[in-house]
Motif scaffolding. Structure first.
Motif, PDB file in Angstrom:
ATOM      1  N   PHE A 147       0.864  -1.178   0.000  1.00 17.98           N
ATOM      2  CA  PHE A 147       0.000   0.000   0.000  1.00 17.98           C
ATOM      3  C   PHE A 147       0.902   1.230   0.000  1.00 17.98           C
ATOM      4  O   PHE A 147       1.649   1.439   0.940  1.00 17.98           O
ATOM      5  CB  PHE A 147      -0.889  -0.001   1.247  1.00 17.98           C
ATOM      6  CG  PHE A 147      -1.776  -1.204   1.346  1.00 17.98           C
ATOM      7  CD1 PHE A 147      -3.067  -1.165   0.842  1.00 17.98           C
ATOM      8  CD2 PHE A 147      -1.323  -2.386   1.916  1.00 17.98           C
ATOM      9  CE1 PHE A 147      -3.887  -2.274   0.910  1.00 17.98           C
ATOM     10  CE2 PHE A 147      -2.139  -3.498   1.988  1.00 17.98           C
ATOM     11  CZ  PHE A 147      -3.429  -3.442   1.482  1.00 17.98           C
ATOM     12  N   THR A 148       0.832   2.040  -1.062  1.00 14.48           N
ATOM     13  CA  THR A 148       1.708   3.197  -1.199  1.00 14.48           C
ATOM     14  C   THR A 148       0.914   4.414  -1.660  1.00 14.48           C
ATOM     15  O   THR A 148       0.216   4.349  -2.673  1.00 14.48           O
ATOM     16  CB  THR A 148       2.811   2.913  -2.238  1.00 14.48           C
ATOM     17  OG1 THR A 148       3.452   1.691  -1.911  1.00 14.48           O
ATOM     18  CG2 THR A 148       3.837   4.023  -2.263  1.00 14.48           C
ATOM     19  N   GLY A 149       1.002   5.512  -0.931  1.00 14.19           N
ATOM     20  CA  GLY A 149       0.416   6.777  -1.347  1.00 14.19           C
ATOM     21  C   GLY A 149      -1.099   6.827  -1.365  1.00 14.19           C
ATOM     22  O   GLY A 149      -1.679   7.648  -2.057  1.00 14.19           O
ATOM     23  N   ASN A 150      -1.769   5.972  -0.601  1.00 14.07           N
ATOM     24  CA  ASN A 150      -3.233   5.944  -0.547  1.00 14.07           C
ATOM     25  C   ASN A 150      -3.728   6.815   0.593  1.00 14.07           C
ATOM     26  O   ASN A 150      -3.172   6.766   1.678  1.00 14.07           O
ATOM     27  CB  ASN A 150      -3.720   4.511  -0.315  1.00 14.07           C
ATOM     28  CG  ASN A 150      -3.236   3.572  -1.387  1.00 14.07           C
ATOM     29  OD1 ASN A 150      -3.707   3.620  -2.509  1.00 14.07           O
ATOM     30  ND2 ASN A 150      -2.274   2.728  -1.048  1.00 14.07           N
ATOM     31  N   THR A 195      -2.966   4.122   8.441  1.00 17.46           N
ATOM     32  CA  THR A 195      -2.501   5.235   7.627  1.00 17.46           C
ATOM     33  C   THR A 195      -1.076   4.945   7.183  1.00 17.46           C
ATOM     34  O   THR A 195      -0.401   4.085   7.743  1.00 17.46           O
ATOM     35  CB  THR A 195      -2.522   6.553   8.424  1.00 17.46           C
ATOM     36  OG1 THR A 195      -1.689   6.395   9.570  1.00 17.46           O
ATOM     37  CG2 THR A 195      -3.929   6.925   8.846  1.00 17.46           C
ATOM     38  N   GLY A 196      -0.645   5.671   6.187  1.00 22.30           N
ATOM     39  CA  GLY A 196       0.732   5.542   5.731  1.00 22.30           C
ATOM     40  C   GLY A 196       0.928   4.389   4.772  1.00 22.30           C
ATOM     41  O   GLY A 196      -0.008   3.706   4.369  1.00 22.30           O
ATOM     42  N   ASP A 197       2.190   4.197   4.394  1.00 19.72           N
ATOM     43  CA  ASP A 197       2.532   3.162   3.430  1.00 19.72           C
ATOM     44  C   ASP A 197       2.888   1.866   4.140  1.00 19.72           C
ATOM     45  O   ASP A 197       3.490   1.870   5.209  1.00 19.72           O
ATOM     46  CB  ASP A 197       3.733   3.608   2.586  1.00 19.72           C
ATOM     47  CG  ASP A 197       3.423   4.820   1.724  1.00 19.72           C
ATOM     48  OD1 ASP A 197       2.226   5.123   1.530  1.00 19.72           O
ATOM     49  OD2 ASP A 197       4.371   5.455   1.247  1.00 19.72           O
ATOM     50  N   LEU A 198       2.519   0.762   3.530  1.00 18.71           N
ATOM     51  CA  LEU A 198       2.866  -0.566   4.025  1.00 18.71           C
ATOM     52  C   LEU A 198       3.442  -1.343   2.847  1.00 18.71           C
ATOM     53  O   LEU A 198       2.768  -1.552   1.848  1.00 18.71           O
ATOM     54  CB  LEU A 198       1.637  -1.314   4.546  1.00 18.71           C
ATOM     55  CG  LEU A 198       0.882  -0.694   5.710  1.00 18.71           C
ATOM     56  CD1 LEU A 198      -0.443  -1.415   5.927  1.00 18.71           C
ATOM     57  CD2 LEU A 198       1.729  -0.786   6.963  1.00 18.71           C
ATOM     58  N   GLY A 199       4.700  -1.771   2.958  1.00 17.29           N
ATOM     59  CA  GLY A 199       5.296  -2.563   1.893  1.00 17.29           C
ATOM     60  C   GLY A 199       4.914  -4.015   2.034  1.00 17.29           C
ATOM     61  O   GLY A 199       4.532  -4.468   3.112  1.00 17.29           O
ATOM     62  N   ALA A 200       5.005  -4.754   0.938  1.00 14.10           N
ATOM     63  CA  ALA A 200       4.694  -6.183   0.985  1.00 14.10           C
ATOM     64  C   ALA A 200       5.638  -6.835   1.977  1.00 14.10           C
ATOM     65  O   ALA A 200       6.829  -6.552   1.956  1.00 14.10           O
ATOM     66  CB  ALA A 200       4.836  -6.804  -0.389  1.00 14.10           C
ATOM     67  N   PRO A 201       5.209  -7.688   2.858  1.00 15.76           N
ATOM     68  CA  PRO A 201       3.849  -8.165   2.971  1.00 15.76           C
ATOM     69  C   PRO A 201       2.916  -7.259   3.750  1.00 15.76           C
ATOM     70  O   PRO A 201       1.807  -7.636   4.054  1.00 15.76           O
ATOM     71  CB  PRO A 201       4.013  -9.511   3.683  1.00 15.76           C
ATOM     72  CG  PRO A 201       5.198  -9.302   4.571  1.00 15.76           C
ATOM     73  CD  PRO A 201       6.106  -8.382   3.789  1.00 15.76           C
ATOM     74  N   GLY A 202       3.312  -6.060   4.091  1.00 16.00           N
ATOM     75  CA  GLY A 202       2.403  -5.103   4.701  1.00 16.00           C
ATOM     76  C   GLY A 202       2.221  -5.249   6.189  1.00 16.00           C
ATOM     77  O   GLY A 202       1.169  -4.963   6.710  1.00 16.00           O
ATOM     78  N   CYS A 203       3.234  -5.683   6.900  1.00 20.80           N
ATOM     79  CA  CYS A 203       3.100  -5.893   8.346  1.00 20.80           C
ATOM     80  C   CYS A 203       4.109  -5.045   9.102  1.00 20.80           C
ATOM     81  O   CYS A 203       5.062  -4.523   8.532  1.00 20.80           O
ATOM     82  CB  CYS A 203       3.295  -7.368   8.671  1.00 20.80           C
ATOM     83  SG  CYS A 203       2.053  -8.414   7.874  1.00 20.80           S
ATOM     84  N   ARG A 204       3.901  -4.911  10.399  1.00 23.66           N
ATOM     85  CA  ARG A 204       4.750  -4.089  11.265  1.00 23.66           C
ATOM     86  C   ARG A 204       5.634  -4.984  12.121  1.00 23.66           C
ATOM     87  O   ARG A 204       5.244  -6.085  12.477  1.00 23.66           O
ATOM     88  CB  ARG A 204       3.871  -3.227  12.158  1.00 23.66           C
ATOM     89  CG  ARG A 204       2.975  -2.306  11.349  1.00 23.66           C
ATOM     90  CD  ARG A 204       1.988  -1.589  12.230  1.00 23.66           C
ATOM     91  NE  ARG A 204       1.145  -0.711  11.422  1.00 23.66           N
ATOM     92  CZ  ARG A 204       0.028  -0.192  11.838  1.00 23.66           C
ATOM     93  NH1 ARG A 204      -0.411  -0.438  13.054  1.00 23.66           N
ATOM     94  NH2 ARG A 204      -0.670   0.590  11.054  1.00 23.66           N
ATOM     95  N   LYS A 205       6.805  -4.470  12.498  1.00 22.24           N
ATOM     96  CA  LYS A 205       7.745  -5.258  13.301  1.00 22.24           C
ATOM     97  C   LYS A 205       7.218  -5.446  14.712  1.00 22.24           C
ATOM     98  O   LYS A 205       6.598  -4.564  15.282  1.00 22.24           O
ATOM     99  CB  LYS A 205       9.099  -4.572  13.352  1.00 22.24           C
ATOM    100  CG  LYS A 205       9.813  -4.600  12.026  1.00 22.24           C
ATOM    101  CD  LYS A 205      11.181  -4.000  12.149  1.00 22.24           C
ATOM    102  CE  LYS A 205      11.877  -4.072  10.797  1.00 22.24           C
ATOM    103  NZ  LYS A 205      13.225  -3.535  10.856  1.00 22.24           N
ATOM    104  N   CYS A 206       7.511  -6.622  15.284  1.00 22.44           N
ATOM    105  CA  CYS A 206       7.148  -6.902  16.675  1.00 22.44           C
ATOM    106  C   CYS A 206       7.901  -5.943  17.590  1.00 22.44           C
ATOM    107  O   CYS A 206       8.939  -5.393  17.221  1.00 22.44           O
ATOM    108  CB  CYS A 206       7.535  -8.334  17.050  1.00 22.44           C
ATOM    109  SG  CYS A 206       6.661  -9.600  16.097  1.00 22.44           S
TER     110      CYS A 206
END
Length: 181
Positions: free
Chosen positions: A110-113, A144-155
């Motif tokens: 997800f980029t720039g949405n 909000t913001g950009d999520l790169g593939a696979p689109g998850c956040r670090k623990c």
């Protein structure tokens, strides 16, 4: 009563699409199952919600795999995509095909949405993100913001992921004393 259709989108590109209502590039209302693979939603715009993809009243399973949402906007809310299961699905259960969860996002970026009023990229209800080990993603909420593939956040620091579907920063377990995670 009629049986809702299955919808499969594969190797598709939706570019510079728009609608005055919801789902600038694609909107699915009351499908049974929806599978989206290798599909791009680029520069979609909607007058209300979801410039890229709008999925409502889904009765079966929903998955997005190896796809991208780029520069989608909505005049009201949620730039990339909005997901809402059928109102009758009060509980988030597993469906019978391989024990997978009802709604899964995997290897999707997800980029720039942006939703122009609320700034949201994604708004979801009971959505599982298939994450790499060591990462997590909440199952509901607004992002909000950009999520790169696979689109998850670090623990969180000091924790490590033990599975692909953690939904909070604590992930699976704390690192053992004396170890670095």
């Amino acid at each position: 009563s009629a049986i809702a259709p299955d919808i499969v989108l594969g190797s598709s590109r939706f570019y510079n699409c728009s609608t005055g209502i919801s789902g600038g590039c694609f909107s699915a209302f009351s499908p049974r199952n929806l599978t989206i693979v290798d599909t791009d939603f680029i520069f979609g715009s909607a007058g209300l919600i979801a410039g890229g993809l709008n999925v409502r009243r889904l009765s079966g399973f929903f998955e997005i795999v190896r796809s991208s949402f780029q520069n989608n906007t909505a005049a009201n809310r949620v730039g990339a995509f909005y997901y809402e299961p059928n109102d009758d699905q009060v509980q988030w259960n597993f469906y019978s095909l391989g024990g997978k969860k009802r709604a899964v996002v995997r290897d999707t970026s997800f980029t720039g949405n942006v939703g122009l009023v609320d700034g949201l990229a994604v708004l979801s209800n009971r959505l599982a993100w298939y994450c790499q080990l060591g990462t997590y993603m909440p199952t509901t909420g607004a992002f909000t913001g950009d999520l790169g593939a696979p689109g998850c956040r670090k623990c969180a620091a000091g924790y490590y992921g033990t599975d692909h579907d953690h939904d909070d920063r604590a992930c699976g377990e704390q690192c053992p004393v004396g170890h670095y995670c």
